[in-house]
Design a protein around this motif. Structure first.
Motif, PDB file in Angstrom:
ATOM      1  N   TYR B   2      -4.831  50.074  23.128  1.00 42.97           N
ATOM      2  CA  TYR B   2      -4.677  50.729  24.211  1.00 42.97           C
ATOM      3  C   TYR B   2      -5.712  51.042  25.206  1.00 42.97           C
ATOM      4  CZ  TYR B   2      -0.301  52.043  21.913  1.00 42.97           C
ATOM      5  OH  TYR B   2       1.021  52.260  21.276  1.00 42.97           O
ATOM      6  N   THR B   3      -5.645  51.063  26.729  1.00 39.10           N
ATOM      7  CA  THR B   3      -6.516  51.427  27.168  1.00 39.10           C
ATOM      8  C   THR B   3      -6.865  52.877  27.221  1.00 39.10           C
ATOM      9  OG1 THR B   3      -5.204  51.672  29.075  1.00 39.10           O
ATOM     10  CG2 THR B   3      -5.681  49.580  28.868  1.00 39.10           C
ATOM     11  N   PRO B   4      -8.394  53.071  27.774  1.00 37.66           N
ATOM     12  CA  PRO B   4      -8.752  54.704  27.857  1.00 37.66           C
ATOM     13  C   PRO B   4      -7.678  55.327  28.564  1.00 37.66           C
ATOM     14  CG  PRO B   4     -10.712  53.144  28.193  1.00 37.66           C
ATOM     15  CD  PRO B   4      -9.305  52.411  28.099  1.00 37.66           C
ATOM     16  N   GLN B   5      -6.894  54.670  29.597  1.00 30.20           N
ATOM     17  CA  GLN B   5      -6.044  55.758  30.341  1.00 30.20           C
ATOM     18  C   GLN B   5      -4.590  55.831  29.526  1.00 30.20           C
ATOM     19  OE1 GLN B   5      -6.477  57.619  33.210  1.00 30.20           O
ATOM     20  NE2 GLN B   5      -4.485  58.314  32.613  1.00 30.20           N
ATOM     21  N   GLU B   6      -4.418  54.812  28.892  1.00 31.41           N
ATOM     22  CA  GLU B   6      -3.226  54.929  27.887  1.00 31.41           C
ATOM     23  C   GLU B   6      -3.375  55.999  26.781  1.00 31.41           C
ATOM     24  OE1 GLU B   6      -0.967  50.557  28.280  1.00 31.41           O
ATOM     25  OE2 GLU B   6      -2.999  50.832  26.948  1.00 31.41           O
ATOM     26  N   LEU B   7      -4.697  56.054  26.252  1.00 30.24           N
ATOM     27  CA  LEU B   7      -5.080  56.892  25.462  1.00 30.24           C
ATOM     28  C   LEU B   7      -5.058  58.376  25.736  1.00 30.24           C
ATOM     29  CD1 LEU B   7      -7.578  54.706  23.617  1.00 30.24           C
ATOM     30  CD2 LEU B   7      -5.583  55.633  22.450  1.00 30.24           C
ATOM     31  N   ARG B   8      -5.670  58.320  27.139  1.00 33.99           N
ATOM     32  CA  ARG B   8      -5.615  59.836  27.664  1.00 33.99           C
ATOM     33  C   ARG B   8      -4.222  60.451  27.798  1.00 33.99           C
ATOM     34  NH1 ARG B   8     -10.548  58.681  30.244  1.00 33.99           N
ATOM     35  NH2 ARG B   8      -9.768  56.889  31.361  1.00 33.99           N
ATOM     36  N   ASN B   9      -3.224  59.562  27.823  1.00 27.80           N
ATOM     37  CA  ASN B   9      -1.785  60.064  27.983  1.00 27.80           C
ATOM     38  C   ASN B   9      -1.147  60.179  26.648  1.00 27.80           C
ATOM     39  OD1 ASN B   9      -1.885  59.884  30.905  1.00 27.80           O
ATOM     40  ND2 ASN B   9      -1.152  57.890  30.976  1.00 27.80           N
ATOM     41  N   ILE B  10      -1.577  59.278  25.709  1.00 29.51           N
ATOM     42  CA  ILE B  10      -1.055  59.571  24.435  1.00 29.51           C
ATOM     43  C   ILE B  10      -1.557  60.865  24.045  1.00 29.51           C
ATOM     44  CG2 ILE B  10      -0.912  58.610  22.037  1.00 29.51           C
ATOM     45  CD1 ILE B  10      -1.003  55.715  23.485  1.00 29.51           C
ATOM     46  N   THR B  11      -2.831  61.133  24.004  1.00 26.47           N
ATOM     47  CA  THR B  11      -3.363  62.291  23.449  1.00 26.47           C
ATOM     48  C   THR B  11      -3.058  63.549  23.811  1.00 26.47           C
ATOM     49  OG1 THR B  11      -5.387  61.878  24.576  1.00 26.47           O
ATOM     50  CG2 THR B  11      -5.405  61.274  22.407  1.00 26.47           C
ATOM     51  N   LYS B  12      -2.504  63.515  25.147  1.00 29.34           N
ATOM     52  CA  LYS B  12      -1.843  64.826  25.988  1.00 29.34           C
ATOM     53  C   LYS B  12      -0.705  65.056  25.103  1.00 29.34           C
ATOM     54  CE  LYS B  12      -1.750  65.300  30.879  1.00 29.34           C
ATOM     55  NZ  LYS B  12      -1.448  64.344  32.145  1.00 29.34           N
ATOM     56  N   GLU B  13       0.245  63.988  25.012  1.00 31.36           N
ATOM     57  CA  GLU B  13       1.300  64.374  24.062  1.00 31.36           C
ATOM     58  C   GLU B  13       1.004  64.933  22.904  1.00 31.36           C
ATOM     59  OE1 GLU B  13       3.488  60.661  23.437  1.00 31.36           O
ATOM     60  OE2 GLU B  13       5.499  61.678  23.265  1.00 31.36           O
ATOM     61  N   LEU B  14       0.131  64.172  21.994  1.00 28.27           N
ATOM     62  CA  LEU B  14      -0.169  64.429  20.745  1.00 28.27           C
ATOM     63  C   LEU B  14      -0.693  65.912  20.603  1.00 28.27           C
ATOM     64  CD1 LEU B  14      -1.563  61.287  18.916  1.00 28.27           C
ATOM     65  CD2 LEU B  14       0.732  61.977  19.232  1.00 28.27           C
ATOM     66  N   ARG B  15      -1.493  66.310  21.560  1.00 29.05           N
ATOM     67  CA  ARG B  15      -1.873  67.566  21.675  1.00 29.05           C
ATOM     68  C   ARG B  15      -0.957  68.808  21.701  1.00 29.05           C
ATOM     69  NH1 ARG B  15      -6.670  65.578  23.684  1.00 29.05           N
ATOM     70  NH2 ARG B  15      -8.589  66.730  22.838  1.00 29.05           N
ATOM     71  N   THR B  16       0.248  68.315  22.432  1.00 28.25           N
ATOM     72  CA  THR B  16       1.330  69.376  22.608  1.00 28.25           C
ATOM     73  C   THR B  16       1.724  69.169  21.220  1.00 28.25           C
ATOM     74  OG1 THR B  16       2.756  67.721  23.358  1.00 28.25           O
ATOM     75  CG2 THR B  16       1.760  68.778  25.002  1.00 28.25           C
ATOM     76  N   TRP B  17       2.092  68.136  20.482  1.00 24.17           N
ATOM     77  CA  TRP B  17       2.740  68.049  19.077  1.00 24.17           C
ATOM     78  C   TRP B  17       2.057  69.056  18.332  1.00 24.17           C
ATOM     79  CZ3 TRP B  17       4.055  62.251  17.972  1.00 24.17           C
ATOM     80  CH2 TRP B  17       4.884  61.750  18.974  1.00 24.17           C
ATOM     81  N   ILE B  18       0.686  68.870  18.191  1.00 28.19           N
ATOM     82  CA  ILE B  18      -0.073  69.906  17.465  1.00 28.19           C
ATOM     83  C   ILE B  18       0.062  71.372  17.689  1.00 28.19           C
ATOM     84  CG2 ILE B  18      -2.483  70.549  17.010  1.00 28.19           C
ATOM     85  CD1 ILE B  18      -3.469  67.444  17.484  1.00 28.19           C
ATOM     86  N   ALA B 260       0.029  77.186  26.492  1.00 29.10           N
ATOM     87  CA  ALA B 260      -1.083  75.934  26.080  1.00 29.10           C
ATOM     88  C   ALA B 260      -0.400  74.541  26.435  1.00 29.10           C
ATOM     89  CB  ALA B 260      -1.146  76.089  24.544  1.00 29.10           C
ATOM     90  N   VAL B 261       0.908  74.444  26.073  1.00 26.37           N
ATOM     91  CA  VAL B 261       1.653  73.115  26.234  1.00 26.37           C
ATOM     92  C   VAL B 261       1.712  72.908  27.681  1.00 26.37           C
ATOM     93  CG1 VAL B 261       3.629  71.888  26.304  1.00 26.37           C
ATOM     94  CG2 VAL B 261       2.832  72.992  24.078  1.00 26.37           C
ATOM     95  N   GLU B 262       2.097  73.825  28.587  1.00 28.77           N
ATOM     96  CA  GLU B 262       1.930  73.686  30.034  1.00 28.77           C
ATOM     97  C   GLU B 262       0.778  73.026  30.584  1.00 28.77           C
ATOM     98  OE1 GLU B 262       3.349  77.410  31.983  1.00 28.77           O
ATOM     99  OE2 GLU B 262       5.167  77.089  30.992  1.00 28.77           O
ATOM    100  N   GLU B 263      -0.217  73.847  29.820  1.00 32.93           N
ATOM    101  CA  GLU B 263      -1.597  73.431  30.513  1.00 32.93           C
ATOM    102  C   GLU B 263      -2.130  72.055  30.211  1.00 32.93           C
ATOM    103  OE1 GLU B 263      -4.872  76.197  29.615  1.00 32.93           O
ATOM    104  OE2 GLU B 263      -6.215  74.700  29.830  1.00 32.93           O
ATOM    105  N   ILE B 264      -1.833  71.765  28.891  1.00 31.93           N
ATOM    106  CA  ILE B 264      -1.968  70.271  28.560  1.00 31.93           C
ATOM    107  C   ILE B 264      -1.259  69.394  29.513  1.00 31.93           C
ATOM    108  CG2 ILE B 264      -1.665  68.543  26.559  1.00 31.93           C
ATOM    109  CD1 ILE B 264      -1.952  71.283  24.649  1.00 31.93           C
ATOM    110  N   GLU B 265      -0.087  69.584  29.525  1.00 34.48           N
ATOM    111  CA  GLU B 265       0.663  68.655  30.474  1.00 34.48           C
ATOM    112  C   GLU B 265       0.211  68.473  31.784  1.00 34.48           C
ATOM    113  OE1 GLU B 265       4.672  70.068  29.550  1.00 34.48           O
ATOM    114  OE2 GLU B 265       4.963  68.730  27.859  1.00 34.48           O
ATOM    115  N   LYS B 266      -0.494  69.843  32.171  1.00 28.70           N
ATOM    116  CA  LYS B 266      -0.777  69.766  33.827  1.00 28.70           C
ATOM    117  C   LYS B 266      -1.988  68.975  33.740  1.00 28.70           C
ATOM    118  CE  LYS B 266      -1.688  73.383  35.606  1.00 28.70           C
ATOM    119  NZ  LYS B 266      -1.995  74.892  35.846  1.00 28.70           N
ATOM    120  N   ASN B 267      -3.011  69.298  32.901  1.00 28.97           N
ATOM    121  CA  ASN B 267      -4.315  68.699  33.056  1.00 28.97           C
ATOM    122  C   ASN B 267      -4.840  67.572  32.151  1.00 28.97           C
ATOM    123  OD1 ASN B 267      -5.160  70.910  34.749  1.00 28.97           O
ATOM    124  ND2 ASN B 267      -5.332  72.427  32.943  1.00 28.97           N
TER     125      ASN B 267
END
Lengths: 314, 268
Positions: B2-18, B260-267
């Protein structure tokens, strides 16, 4: 031949190492004392000197097991079981297939005193779910148990061994029955059952012979497995006796005596139980003979205790 | 890869799962899970080969690992809702018997690193090419057993062992630097004989590069075990959790979780 059970272990595991390449040994700067040095000389690439760092040794052994090895890790019983939380989580909860070998069991080490004596190791290890706890009474039984631990046992196990030489007691030609009580000495019309483990068995045999000369008949059995403990055999034989005596070089809190008490608690009726061993106190320096006598489980102390009970109860 | 940009998007999603998983459980450790999720994502999604092993020594951060495992298809997304619930494979701290992919059972601090060392030693004896990765905490580094392994792994020349220190400077009773300082941490490990890399722990380019460097060191015949000190932020990604010690080990309410989830998804 009479040997210390640590010596019998060292020789047995070095022999088994030929047939089982997955066996590895770890030691924490005590290989000359635990006798793992015999294996180390023969298989230097499968021996890991971990230095004086037992917790790291336990975790490393668990990892080796997860990589497909069968690790035996050796130290004095007190130092090994003293790293309880690491055994509890890294090894037992994780179901690591490892063998903890704790030598220098009990008062039998003598002069070095309390800090070097494994006195609560059986209690600690018995408290862990699924842990096997084994203690041979002589060199032959040690060989048989070590073989059993290599070839049959699955999951974590603790093997408790002596520094001092123990006399040969294993019945000639007897087929090994793992985790079962073993009859060592039968007599007609016995008054008491003397049930020993480890160094306690030879004291029991000595006591039985002295009692026999005084006209008191007893039987001697041994327990090499403290967990799983053979309650079934005990239940089937205990009614033949007026008294059951347990003999162990270990605290009576949580050891063999406790195994028997737990088994008896399931019966409506059972004989009284006398638990000989270290009576919830500290070990100390002295010769093994002096210590066994002072703490009440030498052959002659067994005689005194049995007679005191039988006289009192008549 | 995965590229850094893809990882940034993936970890956004994983943060919301956490956040969702811990909220559903009603307890857990958001702070330390959010600080290590970027590292775990690079490791599992990009770096680790099939037979490599990973040990989460700081076991309380296991929601982050469950999230990554779910992203990889090794755990159903639905199952994340069972975290900390009766009969779940997703215990509050890692249990390898219930969930073998976890590699070890941890949660008592300081222990997982020794287990990782043992696996690495086993691979070495068998001349296997596989690596062992292990994530430890900075609070966890106060445990003596960590330093027993710091001493022993160089002796065994375990270049197949790569340890990542999640240096978020937080623990239950306060900042690590107050409770029991561990600095200068890179000097300590270097002096024990480790190859030490020091990186910002939320910079994907730097994390990717660090793992590449670690792999190259091993493949080029290096003999030292590797430590990557990842300078992270506890609670990273949720502004009101960042560097807030109180978010070490409590679950957000449903309402706070939503924010928290809103903020993660936004930023992100």
């Amino acid at each position: 031949m009479a040997k210390a059970t640590r010596q019998a272990f060292g020789e047995a595991i070095a022999r088994l190492g030929e047939k089982y390449p997955e066996i590895v040994i770890l030691d924490a700067d005590l290989s000359k004392s635990t006798k793992s040095d015999i294996f180390a000389k023969k298989f230097p690439d499968r021996f890991f000197e971990m230095g004086i760092a037992e917790a790291n040794m336990i975790g490393t052994a668990a990892g080796l097991a997860f990589a497909g090895k069968l690790p035996f890790l050796c130290s004095f019983g007190c130092f090994l079981t003293g790293r309880y939380d690491t055994i509890r989580i890294s090894a037992v909860y994780a179901q690591a297939n490892i063998r903890l070998v704790g030598t220098h069991a009990g008062l039998g080490i003598g002069e070095d005193g309390h800090s070097q004596m494994g006195l609560e190791d059986v209690s600690l290890m018995r408290a862990l779910p699924t842990m096997g706890v084994f203690q041979p009474m002589d060199s032959k039984e040690t060989e048989l148990i070590v073989k059993f631990l290599v070839e049959e046992w699955k999951g974590p196990a603790y093997l408790r061994l002596t520094r001092q030489t123990l006399p040969d007691l294993y019945p000639e030609g007897k087929v090994f029955e793992p985790c079962k009580l073993l009859s060592i000495l039968e007599n007609k019309n016995p008054k008491a059952l003397l049930l020993g483990t480890g160094a306690g068995v030879s004291e029991a045999v000595g006591g039985a012979e002295m009692l026999s000369k005084q006209g008191i008949s007893t039987c001697v059995w041994s327990a090499h497995a403290l967990k799983p403990f053979d309650e079934k055999s005990l239940h089937s034989i205990c009614h033949l006796f007026e008294l059951v005596v347990t003999i162990e070089d270990h605290t009576v809190v949580g050891g063999l005596g406790t195994c028997v008490a737990e088994a008896f608690a399931k019966l409506n009726k059972h004989p009284p139980l006398l638990k000989l061993g270290v009576q919830d106190t500290f070990g100390e320096s002295g010769t093994p003979a002096e210590l066994f006598s002072k703490h009440g489980f030498s052959a002659s102390e067994i005689v005194k205790n049995v007679k005191r009970f039988l006289n009192g109860s008549v | 890869m995965y590229t850094p940009q893809e990882l940034r998007n993936i970890t956004k999603e994983l943060r919301t799962w956490i956040i969702e998983m811990i909220t559903e459980a009603g307890s857990g450790h958001p702070g330390g899970s959010l600080s290590c999720i970027d590292i775990l994502s690079v490791l599992w999604l990009n770096e680790m080969k099939e037979k490599d092993r990973f040990i989460l020594s700081k076991g309380h951060a296991v929601p982050a690992l469950y999230a990554v495992l779910s992203k990889m298809g090794l755990l159903a997304k639905e199952e994340l809702k069972t975290l900390r619930k009766i009969n779940s494979r997703l215990q509050g701290h890692p249990d390898r018997v219930r969930l073998p992919v976890l590699g070890a059972s941890t949660g008592s601090m300081g222990q997982g690193l020794s287990v990782a060392q043992g696996i690495a030693l086993g691979f070495k004896i068998d001349k296997k090419p596989d690596s062992v990765f292990c994530l430890i905490g900075d609070g966890e580094s106060q445990e003596g057993q960590i330093w027993e392994t710091a001493l022993s792994a160089p002796k065994f020349k375990l270049s197949n062992l790569c340890v990542i220190l999640d240096n978020n400077n937080g623990q239950i009773d306060g900042y690590v630097s107050d409770v029991m300082p561990i600095e200068p941490i890179t000097d300590k490990w270097r002096s024990f004989g480790w190859h030490v890399l020091d990186i910002p722990g939320h910079d994907f380019e730097k994390i990717i590069k660090a793992f590449q460097d670690a792999r190259q060191l091993k493949e080029n015949g290096g003999t030292k075990p590797i430590l990557i000190v990842a300078r992270t932020i506890k609670g990273k990604g949720v502004s009101f959790m960042e560097n807030q010690i109180d978010w070490h080990g409590i679950a957000p309410t449903k309402e706070v979780a939503r924010k928290a989830v809103e903020e993660i998804e936004k930023n992100g």
